[in-house]
Write an enzyme that holds these catalytic residues in place. Structure first.
Site, short mmCIF file in Angstrom:
data_model
loop_
_atom_site.label_atom_id
_atom_site.label_comp_id
_atom_site.label_asym_id
_atom_site.label_seq_id
_atom_site.Cartn_x
_atom_site.Cartn_y
_atom_site.Cartn_z
N HIS A 55 3.13 16.41 0.75
CA HIS A 55 4.21 15.53 0.26
C HIS A 55 4.10 15.38 -1.24
CE1 HIS A 55 0.91 12.73 1.00
NE2 HIS A 55 1.53 11.77 0.35
N HIS A 57 3.61 12.84 -3.43
CA HIS A 57 2.81 11.87 -4.18
C HIS A 57 1.82 12.56 -5.12
CE1 HIS A 57 3.59 8.48 -1.03
NE2 HIS A 57 4.53 8.52 -1.97
N ASP A 59 -1.22 12.03 -5.95
CA ASP A 59 -2.59 12.31 -5.50
C ASP A 59 -2.63 13.52 -4.54
OD1 ASP A 59 -1.27 10.58 -3.60
OD2 ASP A 59 -3.20 10.18 -2.65
N HIS A 60 -1.49 14.22 -4.40
CA HIS A 60 -1.44 15.45 -3.59
C HIS A 60 -0.87 16.63 -4.37
CE1 HIS A 60 -2.24 13.09 0.15
NE2 HIS A 60 -1.81 12.15 -0.66
N HIS A 113 5.56 8.40 6.22
CA HIS A 113 4.88 8.02 4.97
C HIS A 113 5.84 8.27 3.80
CE1 HIS A 113 1.57 7.51 2.15
NE2 HIS A 113 1.80 8.70 1.62
N ASP A 132 -0.99 12.60 4.69
CA ASP A 132 -1.07 11.14 4.81
C ASP A 132 -0.30 10.65 6.03
OD1 ASP A 132 -2.55 11.16 2.50
OD2 ASP A 132 -1.09 10.07 1.28
N HIS A 170 -7.22 11.79 3.17
CA HIS A 170 -8.00 10.69 2.58
C HIS A 170 -9.22 10.36 3.44
CE1 HIS A 170 -5.31 9.26 -0.68
NE2 HIS A 170 -4.33 9.70 0.10
#
Ligand code: ZN
Ligand code: FE
Length: 256
Positions: A55, A57, A59-60, A113, A132, A170
């Site tokens: 996705h 975001h 942090d990805h 998410h 996530d 995560h």
């Protein structure tokens, strides 16, 4: 035979390198940062063919563009997130298949998410990269989707073979476990899982991968049918989707 390299990044994210030792093809899932991925590629002497994003975001995806500059890789992610995924040049949707050497990667749309979240399933390798959406003992927060969407996404993953190894994005397992215990304290499989995870984490080891079968026995978000959970929530007669919705709501408050 697929080789998976687990790369811990940022505080609690995992990026994963998938490598086919026969053909030499390599992909990275969710590069939050480029440098740690480049470091492993260099040590192993591997090139990089693909970035796969579950996705949009940061942090990805924050490592996407640097990795493309340094390796010439392609960047694959949800077609619907073409505007939000840096450098996306290989748009994917439900049912698409990506073949990388001997690796066959199937694309599953699992919104909840985010509205266009993907999971990557390698049926022959019995492996699932769930981003996530599904965590060990938990599931992702609902940023863009509804609880009903997340519930049907989780069902889609839960229906894959039980011996599937799940790699989530995560390391949240211990914190998730505290909530799980609060809603299903009598679940023996959960208690056993918590012991295992505690041991792994005490040694600095990741709690991934985990099997779908183990999650079905211990993860409250896959267990809305549980009589104990229903009794604790006062929702004996609700639908599974309603129990899931209430679990997700309580988890958000539990963390707060
Ligand atoms: Zn996210
Ligand atoms: Fe994330």
């Amino acid at each position: 035979m697929l080789h998976v390299e687990i790369i811990p990044v940022l505080g609690d994210n995992y990026s994963y390198l998938l490598h086919d030792p026969v053909d030499g093809d390599t992909a990275v899932i969710d590069p939050a940062e480029a440098e740690p991925v480049l470091a492993v590629l260099k040590t192993k002497g591997w090139g990089l063919d693909y970035v796969l994003n579950t996705h949009h975001h940061g942090d990805h995806t924050a490592g996407n563009l640097e990795l493309r500059v340094r390796t010439g890789c392609r960047i694959a992610g949800a077609q619907a997130d073409k505007q939000r995924i840096p450098g996306l040049d290989t748009p994917l949707s439900e049912g698409d298949t990506l073949v990388l050497g001997s690796m066959v990667i199937r694309v599953l749309e699992v919104p909840g998410h985010t509205r266009a979240h993907l999971a990557f399933w390698l049926p022959e390798e019995k492996s699932l990269f769930s981003g996530d959406t599904l965590f060990s003992l938990g599931c992702g927060r609902l940023f863009e989707g509804t609880a009903a969407q997340m519930w049907s996404s989780l069902l889609k993953l839960a229906n894959l073979p039980g011996d599937t190894q799940v790699y989530c994005a995560h390391e949240y397992t211990e914190a998730n476990g505290r909530f799980a215990l609060s809603v299903e304290p009598g679940n023996a499989a959960l208690l056993e899982k918590l012991q295992q995870v505690k041991k792994l984490r005490a040694q600095g080891l990741p709690s991934v991968p985990f099997t779908l079968a183990d999650e079905l026995a211990a993860n409250p978000f896959l267990r809305p049918h549980s009589a104990e959970i229903r009794a604790n929530l006062g929702l004996q007669r609700a639908s599974d989707a309603q129990v899931f919705t209430e679990l997700r709501r309580r988890k958000d408050q539990f963390n707060a």
